[in-house]
Design an enzyme around this catalytic site. Structure first.
Site, short mmCIF file in Angstrom:
data_model
loop_
_atom_site.label_atom_id
_atom_site.label_comp_id
_atom_site.label_asym_id
_atom_site.label_seq_id
_atom_site.Cartn_x
_atom_site.Cartn_y
_atom_site.Cartn_z
N ASN A 298 0.87 -1.18 0.00
CA ASN A 298 0.00 0.00 0.00
C ASN A 298 0.90 1.23 0.00
O ASN A 298 1.54 1.53 1.01
CB ASN A 298 -0.88 -0.03 1.26
CG ASN A 298 -1.65 1.25 1.46
OD1 ASN A 298 -1.79 2.06 0.53
ND2 ASN A 298 -2.16 1.45 2.67
N LYS B 297 0.02 4.28 -0.20
CA LYS B 297 -0.63 5.46 0.41
C LYS B 297 -0.45 6.67 -0.51
O LYS B 297 -0.42 6.50 -1.73
CB LYS B 297 -0.09 5.71 1.82
CG LYS B 297 -0.07 4.45 2.67
CD LYS B 297 0.20 4.72 4.11
CE LYS B 297 0.36 3.40 4.85
NZ LYS B 297 0.32 3.56 6.28
N HIS C 77 -9.18 0.88 5.25
CA HIS C 77 -7.88 1.10 5.90
C HIS C 77 -8.08 2.04 7.09
O HIS C 77 -8.90 2.97 7.03
CB HIS C 77 -6.89 1.69 4.90
CG HIS C 77 -5.48 1.71 5.41
ND1 HIS C 77 -5.03 2.66 6.31
CD2 HIS C 77 -4.43 0.89 5.17
CE1 HIS C 77 -3.77 2.41 6.58
NE2 HIS C 77 -3.37 1.35 5.92
N GLU D 192 -6.53 4.47 8.12
CA GLU D 192 -6.37 5.90 7.82
C GLU D 192 -7.63 6.45 7.15
O GLU D 192 -7.97 7.63 7.33
CB GLU D 192 -5.12 6.11 6.95
CG GLU D 192 -3.85 5.91 7.78
CD GLU D 192 -2.63 5.46 7.01
OE1 GLU D 192 -2.64 5.51 5.76
OE2 GLU D 192 -1.66 5.03 7.65
N GLU E 81 -4.91 -5.24 10.77
CA GLU E 81 -3.89 -4.21 10.95
C GLU E 81 -4.15 -3.46 12.25
O GLU E 81 -4.99 -2.53 12.28
CB GLU E 81 -3.92 -3.22 9.79
CG GLU E 81 -3.70 -3.85 8.43
CD GLU E 81 -3.17 -2.83 7.43
OE1 GLU E 81 -2.08 -3.05 6.92
OE2 GLU E 81 -3.84 -1.81 7.21
N GLY F 179 2.68 2.17 10.56
CA GLY F 179 3.58 3.30 10.35
C GLY F 179 4.31 3.74 11.61
O GLY F 179 4.93 4.81 11.63
N SER G 186 3.81 -2.28 10.18
CA SER G 186 5.28 -2.22 10.29
C SER G 186 5.96 -3.53 9.93
O SER G 186 6.94 -3.92 10.57
CB SER G 186 5.69 -1.75 11.69
OG SER G 186 5.19 -0.44 11.93
C1 PEP Z 1 -0.46 -0.07 5.88
O1 PEP Z 1 -0.40 0.99 5.28
O2 PEP Z 1 -1.42 -0.79 5.70
C2 PEP Z 1 0.64 -0.43 6.77
C3 PEP Z 1 0.57 -1.56 7.40
O3 PEP Z 1 1.69 0.46 6.88
P1 PEP Z 1 3.14 0.15 7.51
O4 PEP Z 1 3.61 -1.16 6.93
O5 PEP Z 1 3.99 1.31 7.07
O6 PEP Z 1 2.97 0.07 8.99
#
Ligand code: PEP
Length: 253
Positions: free
Chosen positions: A9, A11, A93, A95, A163, A169, A209
């Site tokens: 992803n 973003k 997601h 976000e 997640e 992040g 992460s």
């Molecule tokens: C994500 O954007 O779904 C995500 C898991 O980001 P990151 O791997 O940067 O934590």
């Protein structure tokens, strides 16, 4: 046997020059033994899909509107994503849930729109840190799962991404035990709702992460069928070893 999936992803990152990362991934994984998906910003989907036309790497969107068309300035429909070569779309997601106040009902409507457009919906669910600390993780996950996943879900049209919001992040990663508890719970709920055939076949991704250095440990957890990766999917240098770790994964617990 569920086929593993490494999904990236991007973003709100990536301009035309970054298509070089997609070319590099295609070159490095000509004969991938897992499914590969990159969800770049909408502006790059058409060009990225053309680059991957003869490769197993698929391209997806990061969000879609619940309607197929209409007066929704700035929004993109699932049909439009499919039209420029997307094969999947992330919905719900964290976000989107936090920045745009999307509810699980909204997410379910978007996932249905994705299904109607022939896209695979990657439905994201995850608890906030305060919910985990209050011992409410499984309640939150159970409710989000029930409300975000449409009744027509199948292994072909739906992937679930767990997640934990506090791990996205942040550099914090859930422990294998934490991941295992939630993924086993999701699997049980899917089997309970959709029956053993569909419930066992829907893939469950972990996200939060995931990096080259922790991927193997995460992929060893039972019921982890791959990862949804943010920051470490932006370059072929970082994403490629995660793909390789998934290809070599052996579940141990
Ligand atoms: C994500 O954007 O779904 C995500 C898991 O980001 P990151 O791997 O940067 O934590």
């Amino acid at each position: 046997m569920r086929r593993k999936l490494a999904a990236g992803n991007w973003k709100m990152n990536g301009c035309k020059a970054d298509l070089a990362q997609i070319k590099a991934l295609c070159a490095a994984h000509e004969t991938a033994t897992v499914d590969l998906l990159i969800c770049p910003p909408t502006t790059l989907i058409g060009a990225a899909a053309e680059i991957c036309a003869d490769h197993a790497l698929q391209i997806g969107g990061q969000d879609c509107h619940a309607q197929a068309s209409g007066a929704h300035t700035g929004d993109i429909s699932a049909q439009m994503l499919a039209d420029v070569g997307a094969r999947a779309v992330i919905v719900g997601h964290s976000e989107r849930r936090s920045d745009h106040a999307e509810t699980s009902d909204d997410v379910r409507a978007k996932a249905s729109a994705a299904h109607d457009a022939g896209l695979q919906a990657i439905v994201c669910i995850g608890e906030h840190l305060a919910e985990r600390e209050a011992d409410r993780t499984l309640n939150v996950i159970g409710a989000q799962l029930a409300d975000s996943v449409p009744g027509d879900a199948s292994a072909e049209n739906t992937v679930i991404a767990y997640e934990p919001c506090w791990a996205i992040g942040t550099g914090l990663t859930a422990t294998p035990d934490q991941i295992s508890e939630v993924h086993d719970f999701i699997r049980d709920r899917l089997v309970g709702r959709f029956g053993p055939e569909i419930g066992q076949a829907i893939r469950l991704l972990y996200g939060g992460s995931v990096k080259p250095g922790n991927a193997s440990q995460i992929f060893a957890v039972q019921n982890v069928d791959g990862a949804l990766v943010g920051g470490a999917s932006l370059t072929s240098r970082d994403f490629s070893p995660i793909i390789s770790a998934l290809e070599g994964a052996v579940e141990v617990s």
